[in-house]
Design a protein around this motif. Structure first.
Motif, PDB file in Angstrom:
ATOM      1  N   ALA A 124       0.827  -1.211   0.000  1.00 45.72           N
ATOM      2  CA  ALA A 124       0.000   0.000   0.000  1.00 45.72           C
ATOM      3  C   ALA A 124       0.859   1.258   0.000  1.00 45.72           C
ATOM      4  CB  ALA A 124      -0.930  -0.004   1.208  1.00 45.72           C
ATOM      5  N   ARG A 125       1.950   1.234   0.789  1.00 47.12           N
ATOM      6  CA  ARG A 125       2.845   2.391   0.801  1.00 47.12           C
ATOM      7  C   ARG A 125       3.500   2.575  -0.567  1.00 47.12           C
ATOM      8  NH1 ARG A 125       0.604   1.617   4.755  1.00 47.12           N
ATOM      9  NH2 ARG A 125      -0.826   2.819   3.458  1.00 47.12           N
ATOM     10  N   LEU A 126       3.830   1.462  -1.226  1.00 48.26           N
ATOM     11  CA  LEU A 126       4.442   1.552  -2.551  1.00 48.26           C
ATOM     12  C   LEU A 126       3.483   2.188  -3.549  1.00 48.26           C
ATOM     13  CD1 LEU A 126       6.814   0.938  -4.423  1.00 48.26           C
ATOM     14  CD2 LEU A 126       5.841  -1.351  -4.776  1.00 48.26           C
ATOM     15  N   ARG A 127       2.216   1.797  -3.499  1.00 49.67           N
ATOM     16  CA  ARG A 127       1.228   2.405  -4.387  1.00 49.67           C
ATOM     17  C   ARG A 127       1.172   3.916  -4.187  1.00 49.67           C
ATOM     18  NH1 ARG A 127      -2.222  -1.035  -6.984  1.00 49.67           N
ATOM     19  NH2 ARG A 127      -2.252  -3.202  -6.247  1.00 49.67           N
ATOM     20  N   GLU A 128       1.168   4.337  -2.935  1.00 46.94           N
ATOM     21  CA  GLU A 128       1.105   5.760  -2.635  1.00 46.94           C
ATOM     22  C   GLU A 128       2.303   6.499  -3.221  1.00 46.94           C
ATOM     23  OE1 GLU A 128       0.936   5.986   1.559  1.00 46.94           O
ATOM     24  OE2 GLU A 128      -1.183   5.430   1.705  1.00 46.94           O
ATOM     25  N   GLU A 129       3.469   5.927  -3.085  1.00 41.10           N
ATOM     26  CA  GLU A 129       4.677   6.607  -3.527  1.00 41.10           C
ATOM     27  C   GLU A 129       4.784   6.637  -5.052  1.00 41.10           C
ATOM     28  OE1 GLU A 129       8.031   5.033  -1.332  1.00 41.10           O
ATOM     29  OE2 GLU A 129       6.912   5.170   0.543  1.00 41.10           O
ATOM     30  N   LEU A 130       4.359   5.565  -5.702  1.00 40.99           N
ATOM     31  CA  LEU A 130       4.397   5.543  -7.167  1.00 40.99           C
ATOM     32  C   LEU A 130       3.348   6.474  -7.768  1.00 40.99           C
ATOM     33  CD1 LEU A 130       4.928   1.752  -8.018  1.00 40.99           C
ATOM     34  CD2 LEU A 130       6.627   3.544  -7.614  1.00 40.99           C
ATOM     35  N   ALA A 131       2.303   6.789  -6.991  1.00 37.22           N
ATOM     36  CA  ALA A 131       1.228   7.651  -7.485  1.00 37.22           C
ATOM     37  C   ALA A 131       1.495   9.136  -7.263  1.00 37.22           C
ATOM     38  CB  ALA A 131      -0.088   7.263  -6.803  1.00 37.22           C
ATOM     39  N   LYS A 132       2.590   9.474  -6.602  1.00 41.69           N
ATOM     40  CA  LYS A 132       2.865  10.888  -6.337  1.00 41.69           C
ATOM     41  C   LYS A 132       3.117  11.648  -7.635  1.00 41.69           C
ATOM     42  CE  LYS A 132       4.755  10.371  -1.676  1.00 41.69           C
ATOM     43  NZ  LYS A 132       5.975  10.524  -0.825  1.00 41.69           N
ATOM     44  N   PRO A 133       2.555  12.834  -7.758  1.00 44.28           N
ATOM     45  CA  PRO A 133       2.807  13.650  -8.960  1.00 44.28           C
ATOM     46  C   PRO A 133       4.307  13.897  -9.130  1.00 44.28           C
ATOM     47  CG  PRO A 133       1.035  14.592  -7.642  1.00 44.28           C
ATOM     48  CD  PRO A 133       1.642  13.504  -6.813  1.00 44.28           C
ATOM     49  N   GLY A 134       4.773  13.732 -10.349  1.00 46.71           N
ATOM     50  CA  GLY A 134       6.176  13.994 -10.625  1.00 46.71           C
ATOM     51  C   GLY A 134       7.106  12.824 -10.388  1.00 46.71           C
ATOM     52  N   TYR A 135       6.551  11.692  -9.939  1.00 45.97           N
ATOM     53  CA  TYR A 135       7.423  10.532  -9.722  1.00 45.97           C
ATOM     54  C   TYR A 135       8.002  10.066 -11.056  1.00 45.97           C
ATOM     55  CZ  TYR A 135       9.091   5.837  -8.783  1.00 45.97           C
ATOM     56  OH  TYR A 135       9.880   4.711  -8.696  1.00 45.97           O
ATOM     57  N   LEU A 136       9.320   9.864 -11.101  1.00 47.63           N
ATOM     58  CA  LEU A 136       9.995   9.398 -12.307  1.00 47.63           C
ATOM     59  C   LEU A 136      10.507   7.982 -12.081  1.00 47.63           C
ATOM     60  CD1 LEU A 136      12.042  12.600 -13.241  1.00 47.63           C
ATOM     61  CD2 LEU A 136       9.883  11.802 -14.232  1.00 47.63           C
ATOM     62  N   PRO A 137      10.100   7.031 -12.911  1.00 49.08           N
ATOM     63  CA  PRO A 137      10.492   5.638 -12.679  1.00 49.08           C
ATOM     64  C   PRO A 137      11.952   5.368 -13.025  1.00 49.08           C
ATOM     65  CG  PRO A 137       9.293   5.824 -14.739  1.00 49.08           C
ATOM     66  CD  PRO A 137       9.236   7.177 -14.094  1.00 49.08           C
ATOM     67  N   ALA A 138      12.557   4.493 -12.265  1.00 54.74           N
ATOM     68  CA  ALA A 138      13.886   3.936 -12.521  1.00 54.74           C
ATOM     69  C   ALA A 138      13.908   2.597 -11.792  1.00 54.74           C
ATOM     70  CB  ALA A 138      14.986   4.868 -12.017  1.00 54.74           C
ATOM     71  N   PRO A 139      14.783   1.676 -12.182  1.00 57.78           N
ATOM     72  CA  PRO A 139      14.769   0.350 -11.564  1.00 57.78           C
ATOM     73  C   PRO A 139      14.900   0.406 -10.047  1.00 57.78           C
ATOM     74  CG  PRO A 139      16.126   0.323 -13.524  1.00 57.78           C
ATOM     75  CD  PRO A 139      15.758   1.760 -13.295  1.00 57.78           C
ATOM     76  N   VAL A 140      14.014  -0.321  -9.365  1.00 56.81           N
ATOM     77  CA  VAL A 140      14.076  -0.429  -7.916  1.00 56.81           C
ATOM     78  C   VAL A 140      14.716  -1.767  -7.567  1.00 56.81           C
ATOM     79  CG1 VAL A 140      11.691  -1.303  -7.827  1.00 56.81           C
ATOM     80  CG2 VAL A 140      12.747  -0.404  -5.764  1.00 56.81           C
ATOM     81  N   ALA A 141      15.667  -1.744  -6.653  1.00 52.86           N
ATOM     82  CA  ALA A 141      16.348  -2.961  -6.212  1.00 52.86           C
ATOM     83  C   ALA A 141      15.559  -3.563  -5.056  1.00 52.86           C
ATOM     84  CB  ALA A 141      17.771  -2.654  -5.782  1.00 52.86           C
ATOM     85  N   ILE A 142      15.067  -4.773  -5.242  1.00 51.97           N
ATOM     86  CA  ILE A 142      14.267  -5.452  -4.220  1.00 51.97           C
ATOM     87  C   ILE A 142      15.184  -6.356  -3.400  1.00 51.97           C
ATOM     88  CG2 ILE A 142      12.329  -7.009  -3.809  1.00 51.97           C
ATOM     89  CD1 ILE A 142      11.192  -6.145  -6.496  1.00 51.97           C
ATOM     90  N   GLY A 143      15.102  -6.218  -2.080  1.00 53.18           N
ATOM     91  CA  GLY A 143      15.931  -7.042  -1.215  1.00 53.18           C
ATOM     92  C   GLY A 143      17.383  -6.633  -1.229  1.00 53.18           C
ATOM     93  N   SER A 144      17.655  -5.328  -1.255  1.00 49.47           N
ATOM     94  CA  SER A 144      19.038  -4.860  -1.310  1.00 49.47           C
ATOM     95  C   SER A 144      19.764  -5.036   0.025  1.00 49.47           C
ATOM     96  CB  SER A 144      19.066  -3.382  -1.706  1.00 49.47           C
ATOM     97  OG  SER A 144      18.342  -2.604  -0.769  1.00 49.47           O
ATOM     98  N   VAL A 145      19.019  -5.155   1.118  1.00 50.01           N
ATOM     99  CA  VAL A 145      19.625  -5.330   2.435  1.00 50.01           C
ATOM    100  C   VAL A 145      19.466  -6.776   2.899  1.00 50.01           C
ATOM    101  CG1 VAL A 145      19.638  -4.566   4.831  1.00 50.01           C
ATOM    102  CG2 VAL A 145      19.209  -2.914   3.007  1.00 50.01           C
ATOM    103  N   THR A 146      18.231  -7.262   2.961  1.00 46.59           N
ATOM    104  CA  THR A 146      18.002  -8.661   3.339  1.00 46.59           C
ATOM    105  C   THR A 146      17.181  -9.354   2.261  1.00 46.59           C
ATOM    106  OG1 THR A 146      16.060  -8.023   4.646  1.00 46.59           O
ATOM    107  CG2 THR A 146      18.156  -8.193   5.807  1.00 46.59           C
ATOM    108  N   ASP A 147      17.308 -10.667   2.175  1.00 48.71           N
ATOM    109  CA  ASP A 147      16.760 -11.426   1.058  1.00 48.71           C
ATOM    110  C   ASP A 147      15.233 -11.386   1.051  1.00 48.71           C
ATOM    111  OD1 ASP A 147      16.166 -13.483  -0.903  1.00 48.71           O
ATOM    112  OD2 ASP A 147      18.217 -14.168  -0.595  1.00 48.71           O
ATOM    113  N   ALA A 148      14.679 -10.963  -0.069  1.00 51.77           N
ATOM    114  CA  ALA A 148      13.222 -10.876  -0.207  1.00 51.77           C
ATOM    115  C   ALA A 148      12.574 -12.248  -0.322  1.00 51.77           C
ATOM    116  CB  ALA A 148      12.865 -10.030  -1.430  1.00 51.77           C
TER     117      ALA A 148
END
Length: 380
Positions: A124-148
């Motif tokens: 839900a938080r991800l949806r909110e952040e991706l919906a913000k005006p002006g958001y520019l997409p770039a690859p997001v690294a999933i599990g960069s700290v601990t294994d997803a």
């Protein structure tokens, strides 16, 4: 402390804790913010013959207040990341992320691999952040700290919930994992791969099953990770291999790992050398003394050679690959093996032009749509 004649006696030093089956750490090492510390002490009584059972994993929930974390590190190939979990049940003895548990007042030792923090509402938080005006997409690294895809993901499915959002919005992502559980989500991953939106890297530290069992006690076996590479490649997913970390005098099969990964279908590769920030230097030294006592001093001496005389050097550009003669030798070995097996060392280029913001963000119980979200969808 005095003996029967009244002479002063020096207490014997606490011995290195023995290994716990299925765990990378043998004790709850005190963290750097802790004020009170307890240490084992030999009081002369015989040790019970029955070894204690290793502690079971417990999951604690926290409400996710944000989804994406941002960085501007010049030696990391992404500027945003997302982690469904804090702590990791894989229990890798070398894990650079262990010190992050100290911020939760938990031990970077046993607590890191037995007390897993699951982030409720992350999708839900991800949806909110991706919906913000002006958001520019770039690859997001999933599990960069601990294994997803650590074991708890089988039941909690937080990573799958995140991938569902990224699938719906056509947002690019990249993931590094030791878990074969990534195969479960091929119904989401494969279609995104066909659109150039994702890539997966599978970490294979060594092909030596005995070493892997000691080093990464709850991660998938090396042969199983090779099968995951094959499964992903057969499904059309761009897949690479991570041979990180390289540990002096332990996992000396770099060329063999790269050859096996390429044969299984990997097309890219990267590596790092062992780094031991904060409490990890103590934890890894304990692990070495428990599992490979005859090599412990030699391994740690070479680690210091790689990091300018210290166990860890945080300098950008050198913290990942080290410096000096031995670091140069690793670079040469890795480069030659990659050329021999046709493995690229650059990251997979991912598409960003397909991104479509969520039509409606799931608020904290409000379900409110972000401003202009409906208008943005008119231009899809």
């Amino acid at each position: 402390m005095r003996d029967a004649q009244g002479a002063t006696m020096t207490p014997p030093p606490a011995s290195t804790p023995g290994p716990l089956r299925g765990r990378g750490s043998a004790e709850r090492l005190a963290h750097r913010f802790q004020h009170e510390v307890r240490q084992p002490f030999d009081d002369g009584w015989p040790i019970e013959s029955d070894a204690p059972l290793p502690p079971r994993t417990q999951v604690r929930w926290e409400e996710a207040r944000s989804a994406l974390s941002w960085n501007d590190s010049p030696d990391i190939g992404f500027d945003r990341s997302l982690n469904p979990y804090r702590g990791c049940e894989h229990g890798c003895a070398y894990c650079y992320a262990r010190p992050t548990h100290a911020y939760l007042d938990l031990s970077p030792g046993l607590d890191f691999e037995t007390v897993i923090i699951a982030r409720r509402g992350l999708d839900a938080r991800l949806r909110e952040e991706l919906a913000k005006p002006g958001y520019l997409p770039a690859p997001v690294a999933i599990g960069s700290v601990t294994d997803a895809y650590q074991p708890v993901e089988r039941e909690l499915r937080l990573t799958r919930a995140v991938l569902t959002v990224l699938h719906e919005t056509a947002h690019p992502w990249v993931l590094v994992t030791k878990g074969s559980g990534v195969e479960r989500d091929l119904d989401l991953i494969a279609p995104m791969a066909r659109d150039g939106l994702c890539a997966v890297y599978v970490t294979i530290t060594t092909l030596d099953a005995d070493l892997a069992r000691r080093l990464e006690p709850r991660a998938a076996a090396p042969w199983r990770r090779l099968r995951t590479i094959r499964t992903l490649a057969d499904a059309g997913v761009p897949v690479g291999v991570s041979v990180a970390p390289q540990i002096p005098f332990l996992n000396d099969d770099l060329e063999q790992v790269l050859a096996a990964a390429a044969e299984a279908g990997a097309t890219r590769a990267f590596y790092t050398v062992l780094r031991l920030p904060w409490e990890v230097r103590t934890l890894f030294a304990q692990w070495l003394r428990a599992h490979y006592p005859e090599r412990a001093q030699r391994v740690l001496a070479r680690v210091r050679d790689l990091h300018g005389g210290r166990e860890y050097d945080a300098a950008f550009g050198e913290r990942m690959t080290g410096r000096g003669v031995w670091a140069d030798l690793w670079r040469q070995r890795f480069a030659q093996a990659c050329r021999r097996h046709g493995l690229h060392r650059e990251s997979v280029p991912l598409a960003t032009g397909r991104f479509r913001p969520p039509a409606q963000a799931s608020g904290r119980g409000r379900g409110a749509a972000p401003p202009n979200a409906a208008q943005l969808t008119l231009f899809d």
